[in-house]
Write an enzyme that holds these catalytic residues in place. Sequence first.
Site, PDB file in Angstrom:
ATOM      1  N   LEU A  55      78.830  61.115  57.444  1.00  0.00           N
ATOM      2  CA  LEU A  55      79.581  59.891  57.715  1.00  0.00           C
ATOM      3  C   LEU A  55      78.631  58.708  57.626  1.00  0.00           C
ATOM      4  CD1 LEU A  55      81.969  60.540  60.754  1.00  0.00           C
ATOM      5  CD2 LEU A  55      82.628  59.702  58.504  1.00  0.00           C
ATOM      6  N   ASP A  56      79.084  57.615  57.038  1.00  0.00           N
ATOM      7  CA  ASP A  56      78.273  56.399  56.978  1.00  0.00           C
ATOM      8  C   ASP A  56      77.917  55.951  58.391  1.00  0.00           C
ATOM      9  OD1 ASP A  56      78.525  56.248  54.189  1.00  0.00           O
ATOM     10  OD2 ASP A  56      80.432  55.169  54.360  1.00  0.00           O
ATOM     11  N   PRO A  57      76.740  55.332  58.582  1.00  0.00           N
ATOM     12  CA  PRO A  57      76.355  54.873  59.924  1.00  0.00           C
ATOM     13  C   PRO A  57      77.405  53.985  60.589  1.00  0.00           C
ATOM     14  CG  PRO A  57      74.467  54.773  58.465  1.00  0.00           C
ATOM     15  CD  PRO A  57      75.654  55.142  57.607  1.00  0.00           C
ATOM     16  N   ARG A 189      84.857  53.689  51.032  1.00  0.00           N
ATOM     17  CA  ARG A 189      84.380  52.326  50.741  1.00  0.00           C
ATOM     18  C   ARG A 189      84.733  51.935  49.310  1.00  0.00           C
ATOM     19  NH1 ARG A 189      78.338  52.338  51.461  1.00  0.00           N
ATOM     20  NH2 ARG A 189      78.507  54.612  51.329  1.00  0.00           N
TER      21      ARG A 189
END
EC number: 5.4.99.25
Length: 291
Positions: A55-57, A189
């Site tokens: 997961l992206d930060p 995104r």
Amino acid sequence: MEANKGKFYHETGGESLKPNALFVGYKPMFMSSNHYLQRLKRRFGVKKAGYSGTLDPFAKGVLVVAFGHYTRLFDHLNQEPKVYRATLWLGLHSDSLDIENILGVEVIPPYSKERVEEIMGALEGEISYTPPKYCAKRIGGRRAYDMARNKEEVELPILTMRVGRLSLLHYTHPFVHFEAEVSKGSYIRSLGGMIASRLGCYGALSSLERLSEGEMRFEGYRELEPLEILPYPKIDATSLKEEFLHGKKLLASDLGNPKEGKYIAEFEEFFSIIEIKEGQVVYLLNRMEKC
């Protein structure tokens, strides 16, 4: 949920998970997936651990975590579709397509709800896209995000994602709140950026939450039972326990000539994942201890 049977573990409680454990965690915002994993390792006192599906930060949500030998199960879990809930900020210009590398904000006139829904509907199905340059993919052995931070040229290959469902939850300009059901490896995104691009403006995600991976959702830190969630049928190999225990060569005929495919052979103390292929028994995972 049926798949989440098992002992319940509070993140802040004093109990310890078993040496081999599989469970669904919930990563907070503004923390890398690896940082979150290290925190879990310290909390539960384990040395070997892993997670599936970074997961992206800036994102939060479901992260499938395993301790011990159960890290070997990741390749066999059904983690599709993945369901995300996100907020797209129209007019936000960001190199990373999120709120971490903002280049500017453009004030744009609102669109009709019908236009937004039309754009989103056109993106359902199989679509080609380019991942964000701030991503964990490797280019010549280096992470793309490291190259992007160093202002180096980042050329990523065009990928394909399958969008099973893309639903508008609500639109309060300039924020588009949506839910997406996508295939494994998809970048939400990029999907948000495509919605904005087709509307004719910049756009980036201001929030992102992963709700589920396949049938796995966060319902507290509960241990998952592998034999309940692995997607393979069971095969009766009771009489061949010693052969499985020592990984001896077997033929499909030893198991009654089942059709080709992957199976679970369950015994009292352990289970194995095998594949029947061209008349042979191929051990994919052997002697996985039951907990």
